[in-house]
Design an enzyme around this catalytic site. Structure first.
Site, short mmCIF file in Angstrom:
data_model
loop_
_atom_site.label_atom_id
_atom_site.label_comp_id
_atom_site.label_asym_id
_atom_site.label_seq_id
_atom_site.Cartn_x
_atom_site.Cartn_y
_atom_site.Cartn_z
N ASN A 9 0.87 -1.18 0.00
CA ASN A 9 0.00 0.00 0.00
C ASN A 9 0.90 1.23 0.00
OD1 ASN A 9 -1.81 2.02 0.47
ND2 ASN A 9 -2.62 1.18 2.38
N ARG A 83 -2.81 -2.26 -3.11
CA ARG A 83 -4.03 -1.50 -2.79
C ARG A 83 -4.03 -0.25 -3.66
NH1 ARG A 83 -5.10 3.07 1.47
NH2 ARG A 83 -7.34 3.20 1.22
N HIS A 171 -13.04 2.62 0.89
CA HIS A 171 -12.96 1.61 1.96
C HIS A 171 -13.66 0.32 1.54
CE1 HIS A 171 -12.60 4.92 5.28
NE2 HIS A 171 -11.40 4.49 4.93
N LEU A 199 -14.73 2.93 11.14
CA LEU A 199 -14.42 4.17 11.86
C LEU A 199 -12.94 4.20 12.24
CD1 LEU A 199 -17.50 4.05 14.28
CD2 LEU A 199 -17.37 5.03 11.98
N ASN A 201 -9.17 6.83 11.19
CA ASN A 201 -8.84 8.22 10.91
C ASN A 201 -9.66 8.70 9.71
OD1 ASN A 201 -7.51 10.52 11.70
ND2 ASN A 201 -5.87 10.19 10.21
N GLY A 202 -9.82 7.81 8.71
CA GLY A 202 -10.84 8.00 7.67
C GLY A 202 -12.02 7.13 8.05
N ARG A 231 -11.00 15.22 8.14
CA ARG A 231 -11.89 15.57 7.02
C ARG A 231 -13.28 15.94 7.56
NH1 ARG A 231 -10.85 10.27 3.59
NH2 ARG A 231 -9.08 9.92 4.95
N GLY A 321 -10.17 1.39 13.73
CA GLY A 321 -9.55 1.66 15.03
C GLY A 321 -10.55 2.11 16.09
N ILE A 322 -11.47 2.99 15.72
CA ILE A 322 -12.46 3.49 16.68
C ILE A 322 -13.58 2.45 16.87
CG2 ILE A 322 -14.15 5.31 17.15
CD1 ILE A 322 -12.44 7.18 15.35
N GLY A 323 -14.08 1.92 15.77
CA GLY A 323 -15.19 0.96 15.84
C GLY A 323 -14.82 -0.31 16.58
N GLU A 324 -13.56 -0.73 16.45
CA GLU A 324 -13.13 -1.97 17.10
C GLU A 324 -12.80 -1.77 18.56
OE1 GLU A 324 -9.82 -3.52 14.74
OE2 GLU A 324 -10.97 -3.12 12.93
N GLU A 375 -7.97 -5.65 5.86
CA GLU A 375 -7.86 -5.23 4.46
C GLU A 375 -6.74 -5.99 3.75
OE1 GLU A 375 -8.21 -1.12 6.04
OE2 GLU A 375 -9.09 -0.71 4.08
P1 AMP Z 1 -7.33 3.57 12.18
O1 AMP Z 1 -7.23 4.71 11.19
O2 AMP Z 1 -8.31 2.51 11.79
O3 AMP Z 1 -6.00 3.01 12.61
O4 AMP Z 1 -7.94 4.22 13.55
C1 AMP Z 1 -7.33 5.28 14.20
C2 AMP Z 1 -8.30 5.87 15.21
O5 AMP Z 1 -8.70 4.85 16.15
C3 AMP Z 1 -7.71 7.00 16.02
O6 AMP Z 1 -8.64 8.07 16.11
C4 AMP Z 1 -7.53 6.38 17.41
O7 AMP Z 1 -7.62 7.31 18.45
C5 AMP Z 1 -8.72 5.45 17.43
N1 AMP Z 1 -8.61 4.47 18.54
C6 AMP Z 1 -7.74 3.46 18.67
N2 AMP Z 1 -7.95 2.84 19.88
C7 AMP Z 1 -8.96 3.51 20.49
C8 AMP Z 1 -9.64 3.36 21.74
N3 AMP Z 1 -9.31 2.42 22.62
N4 AMP Z 1 -10.64 4.23 22.03
C9 AMP Z 1 -10.99 5.19 21.16
N5 AMP Z 1 -10.39 5.38 19.97
C10 AMP Z 1 -9.40 4.55 19.64
#
Ligand code: AMP
Length: 405
Positions: A9, A83, A171, A199, A201-202, A231, A321-324, A375
């Site tokens: 990527n 990717r 995505h 959910l 950063n994007g 964004r 990152g946020i959703g998980e 992914e």
């Molecule tokens: P990604 O782009 O999928 O790697 O996700 C990044 C986002 O996930 C960032 O905003 C992180 O702050 C958020 N993130 C990771 N772990 C947590 C957590 N335990 N609680 C809230 N947000 C999280």
């Protein structure tokens, strides 16, 4: 084909890589970053989980790829999967040929930040490893099943017919993987109506009916839709003329503001990182609290809107990152969807171990699941599929030629 695929990527100054074999736990992955600068380096994880850190001063994409491949060569990758963010109107993963590379180049105006970087990586790996089959897997491809009433903008027709102005969605690799995996866990593989919320950063949402994307939140570019790290997501398009007329801003400044200075960062005036905002809001920062509230409300609004594309809703999948990782954001988002009959279990939601998949509702109403995205795994699978197809059709052709001879 059953061994390993190297997934690449390429960003403008970075390359993410993963060597994906059949066993997910055997994965080797890493990131080459700061390419072109004295600080260029590779950080990653080797087979067995040991940390890797390698300085590659002033390395460009080609040099970094050469170093990555040298280190991985003894694992004997069978193919490379790239990717690619924007595939224009390409509807599926494709073997890289001069014609497909040209189609990726043609889609550059639609993804000016991403496609040129992917092309640098593709050209470098084609030069370095001409004998390996290489495949492009597009973020947009999964959404090519959207009906025209979902992908057309209410703009003059010629902008679509002559200039490809339409909604594409992004995505796709993640929405495809998560909806497939999630529906399998739910016991209805690729059947029924599902909403996905990717959910990170994007961020984006998607509605999936019987395994196919029927609508998604991102549009012509990855700016449309829900609130993201930096964004804005949806804004009134008149913001451009308002800022130009009143503040004298040009189009580049407005674009930069909408893409890099807005979203969670813009609202909070603090950070694009959700973890930082949750901590700040717990300590009484009102801007951080508002940013979280807008994020969840607009996300719920997007999911509710996308539900119009589904004959029925079987459930919702959270990923990214946020959703998980954030039970708090999941709970807040679902609380803004009271009329959908979701019945979130606070206990299951709060206790879901980070990075694991699991169901988080009480067992009545539409299901709610957390499904960690993969992914790289999906790109590897699609790459294998394309290579298998090409090999099978070449074998068929040579058999037919032998029979004629
Ligand atoms: P990604 O782009 O999928 O790697 O996700 C990044 C986002 O996930 C960032 O905003 C992180 O702050 C958020 N993130 C990771 N772990 C947590 C957590 N335990 N609680 C809230 N947000 C999280």
């Amino acid at each position: 084909m059953s061994t390993s695929v190297l997934v690449i990527n390429c960003g403008s100054s970075s390359i993410k890589y993963a060597l994906v074999s059949e066993r997910r736990e055997d994965r080797i992955f890493g990131l080459a970053e700061n390419l072109g600068s004295a600080d260029a380096r590779i950080k990653g994880v080797t087979m067995g989980g040991a940390a890797l850190e390698l300085s590659i001063p002033h390395a460009d994409h080609e040099k970094a790829l050469e170093t990555i491949l040298e280190r991985l060569a003894h694992h004997n990758p069978q193919a490379i999967g790239h990717r690619v963010v924007h595939g224009g109107t390409l509807t599926k993963a494709e073997l890289l040929t001069p014609e497909i590379i040209e189609r990726i180049r043609e889609a550059t105006p639609l993804a000016p930040l991403h496609n040129p970087a992917h092309l640098v990586g593709i050209e470098a790996t084609m030069r370095l490893f001409p004998e390996l089959p290489q495949v492009a897997v597009f973020d947009t491809a999964f959404h090519q099943t959207m009906p025209s009433h979902a992908y057309r903008y209410a703009l003059p027709k010629f902008l679509y017919t002559q200039h490809n102005v339409r909604r594409y969605g992004f995505h796709g690799t993640s929405h495809a993987y998560v909806s497939e995996r999630g529906s399998m866990l739910a016991g209805s593989f690729k059947q029924g109506g599902w909403l996905t919320a990717h959910l990170g950063n994007g961020s984006s949402t998607c509605a999936i009916w019987n395994g196919q994307s029927v609508d998604t939140s991102m549009g012509l570019t990855p700016l449309e839709g829900v609130v993201m790290g930096t964004r804005s997501g949806d804004v009134d398009p008149s913001i451009h003329s308002f800022l130009a007329s009143n503040l004298g801003w040009d189009i580049y400044k407005i674009d930069k503001m909408l893409n890099s200075q807005s979203g969670l960062l813009g609202l909070s005036d603090l950070s694009n990182d959700m973890r930082t905002l949750i901590e700040a809001s717990e300590q009484g920062n009102e801007d951080a609290a508002l940013a979280i509230e807008v994020f969840c409300y607009r996300l719920a609004k997007s999911l509710a809107g996308l539900s119009c594309g589904l004959p029925r809703i079987d459930g919702l999948f959270f990923t990214g990152g946020i959703g998980e990782n954030s039970a708090y954001i999941r709970e807040k988002t679902v609380s803004y969807l009271p009329h959908f009959g979701f019945n979130l279990s606070k206990e299951l939601n709060d206790n879901l171990k980070r990075g694991t998949e699991g169901r988080i509702d009480h067992g009545t109403g539409p299901q709610i699941w957390v499904v960690p995205t993969d992914e790289e795994g999906r790109i590897a699978k699609e790459t294998e599929h394309v290579v298998d197809e090409v090999t099978a059709s070449a074998t068929k052709k040579s058999d037919a030629e032998a029979a004629i001879a």
